[in-house]
Design an enzyme around this catalytic site. Structure first.
Site, PDB file in Angstrom:
ATOM      1  CB  CYS A  24      -0.850  -0.084   1.378  1.00  0.00           C
ATOM      2  SG  CYS A  24      -1.413   1.620   1.494  1.00  0.00           S
ATOM      3  CB  CYS A  84       0.656   1.292   4.976  1.00  0.00           C
ATOM      4  SG  CYS A  84      -0.890   0.578   4.344  1.00  0.00           S
ATOM      5  CG  HIS A 130      -4.086  -1.128   4.384  1.00  0.00           C
ATOM      6  ND1 HIS A 130      -3.726  -0.409   3.901  1.00  0.00           N
ATOM      7  CD2 HIS A 130      -4.983  -1.524   4.170  1.00  0.00           C
ATOM      8  CE1 HIS A 130      -4.113  -0.033   2.291  1.00  0.00           C
ATOM      9  NE2 HIS A 130      -4.479  -1.617   2.675  1.00  0.00           N
ATOM     10  CG  ASN A 169     -13.856   9.943  -4.646  1.00  0.00           C
ATOM     11  OD1 ASN A 169     -14.527   9.879  -4.704  1.00  0.00           O
ATOM     12  ND2 ASN A 169     -13.409   9.937  -5.540  1.00  0.00           N
ATOM     13  CB  SER A 217      -6.818   3.787  -6.685  1.00  0.00           C
ATOM     14  OG  SER A 217      -6.679   4.920  -5.898  1.00  0.00           O
ATOM     15  CG  HIS A 261      -4.212   3.825   4.057  1.00  0.00           C
ATOM     16  ND1 HIS A 261      -3.522   2.623   5.149  1.00  0.00           N
ATOM     17  CD2 HIS A 261      -4.264   4.709   4.692  1.00  0.00           C
ATOM     18  CE1 HIS A 261      -2.584   3.495   5.653  1.00  0.00           C
ATOM     19  NE2 HIS A 261      -3.317   4.247   5.605  1.00  0.00           N
ATOM     20  CG  HIS A 275      -6.683   7.410   0.639  1.00  0.00           C
ATOM     21  ND1 HIS A 275      -7.161   6.937   0.573  1.00  0.00           N
ATOM     22  CD2 HIS A 275      -7.137   8.810  -0.125  1.00  0.00           C
ATOM     23  CE1 HIS A 275      -7.894   6.538  -0.333  1.00  0.00           C
ATOM     24  NE2 HIS A 275      -7.228   7.764  -1.017  1.00  0.00           N
ATOM     25  CD  GLN A 287      -8.153  11.506  -3.840  1.00  0.00           C
ATOM     26  OE1 GLN A 287      -7.141  12.760  -4.553  1.00  0.00           O
ATOM     27  NE2 GLN A 287      -8.419  10.746  -4.183  1.00  0.00           N
TER      28      GLN A 287
HETATM   29 ZN    ZN Z   1      -2.329   1.123   3.471  1.00  0.00          ZN
END
Ligand code: ZN
Ligand code: ZN
Ligand code: ZN
Length: 348
Positions: A50, A53, A114, A154, A162, A165, A167, A169
């Site tokens: 990843c 990570c 993760h 998203n 994609s 993990h 996250h 933007q």
């Molecule tokens: Zn990750």
């Protein structure tokens, strides 16, 4: 809302100044279309492959620090770049207009683990994400040529994420993009006409009605808006009139984390899946002007319709004419109110 509104009708979205068509009688039609893969939450806490990570190397070559809270960096594959050519070509035609678009795109890792999502993070952990968003809005917003800071997430492969993990933007731009620009016009017009704030007035109406409210706490209301397009679309609004995150008090930031946790947990519990969505905050432009009309809020746009595997498509009439929905916003709110705030898949 029983009675008349069970017939096909259209509803006005005063924030976007557009219509949505509602066809409640269609909810019984049989479904023979695509059935998507049911997503089971990941149980891998650290994935060596990843790029988000802690400690891992990203495709661009940079290595992530061994972060233990949130971590923010410039997107290695940014859609916009801060630099622009000295001169750009001018088109001779008034119908072929282009102009340079500058921006700064950043990525915010919500947590080092993760396997987590906002729904499965604790309220204090989400509060740290709120703080990271706030300082990013402030930092990017003070750059003189940045006019808008769009913070979004998203969530899930169905929305094109994609990487699982946790996250989000941040795309900050040298112009105000179309959606916030349209909302700026609507809020300005409402203020000029009535002397009041559009969303303050709207939240008061929703609190009086109650039937579209999903949840609330002392500082935020979470509801399926009157004009919702997506089946389980939600609007999260601050109860106090604030234009942007930096104006939120310490207590209000805690309350925002609380509202996010409770909403995303209900979403996951609705179909017992890691509920996909695009969510994002709309706040005052950072274009140097005063924006008394702007009221801080978040939109959640989830694609799921009736199960973990059946999604809504925006095709046909919706692409060519206007958005349309089947289940009413009132029944969507009722479904979400019926979900518990104990996550179906508790953290070990
Ligand atoms: Zn990750
Ligand atoms: Zn307001
Ligand atoms: Zn908005």
């Amino acid at each position: 809302m029983e009675g008349n509104w069970q017939h096909p009708h259209r509803r006005w979205n005063p924030l976007r100044q557009s219509w949505v068509m509602v066809s409640p009688h269609r909810t019984q039609r049989p479904w023979q279309g695509e059935v998507a893969q049911k997503t089971t939450p990941s149980a891998i806490h650290y994935d060596p492959a990843c790029y988000l990570c802690p400690g891992n190397q990203r495709a661009g070559g940079a290595a992530n620090p061994k972060y233990d809270s949130t971590f923010t960096f410039v997107n290695d594959y940014a859609a916009l770049l801060p630099d622009q050519p000295e001169q750009h070509e001018l088109s001779a035609s008034p119908l072929l207009i282009a102009e340079p678009a500058r921006g700064i795109c950043r990525v915010v890792c919500f947590h080092p683990d993760h396997s987590l999502t906002l729904a499965r993070m604790t309220q204090p952990e989400i509060r740290r994400v709120v703080d990271a968003w706030t300082s990013e809005y402030e930092g990017l917003g003070t750059i003189d040529w940045i006019e808008y800071v769009q913070i979004f997430e998203n969530r899930g492969a169905m929305m094109g994420a994609s990487n699982p993990h946790p996250h989000g933007q941040i795309w900050s731009t040298g112009f105000v993009p179309d959606e916030p620009a349209a909302e700026t016009i609507a809020q300005c017009e409402h203020l000029a006409k009535s002397g009041g704030c559009l969303l303050c007035d709207y939240v008061a109406e929703e609190q009086a009605a109650g039937e579209r409210t999903v949840l609330e706490n002392d500082h935020f209301a979470v509801l399926v808006p009157w004009w919702a397009v997506w089946p389980f679309e939600v609007l999260l609004v601050s109860k106090r009139h604030v234009g942007a995150m930096p104006e939120l008090s310490n207590e209000e930031r805690d309350a925002l984390a609380d509202a996010l946790k409770r909403l995303t947990t209900r979403y996951d519990n609705l179909f017992e899946t890691s509920f996909p969505y695009t969510m994002g905050f709309h706040q005052a432009p950072t274009d140097g002007a005063q924006h008394p009309e702007w009221h801080f809020h978040a939109h959640f746009y989830p694609p799921l319709l009736r199960s973990a595997t059946v999604r809504k498509f925006m095709v046909g009439f919706e692409m060519l004419d206007m958005p349309q929905r089947d289940i009413t916003p009132e029944s969507a709110a009722e479904r979400l109110r019926g979900c518990t705030e104990e996550h179906f898949w508790p953290r070990a």
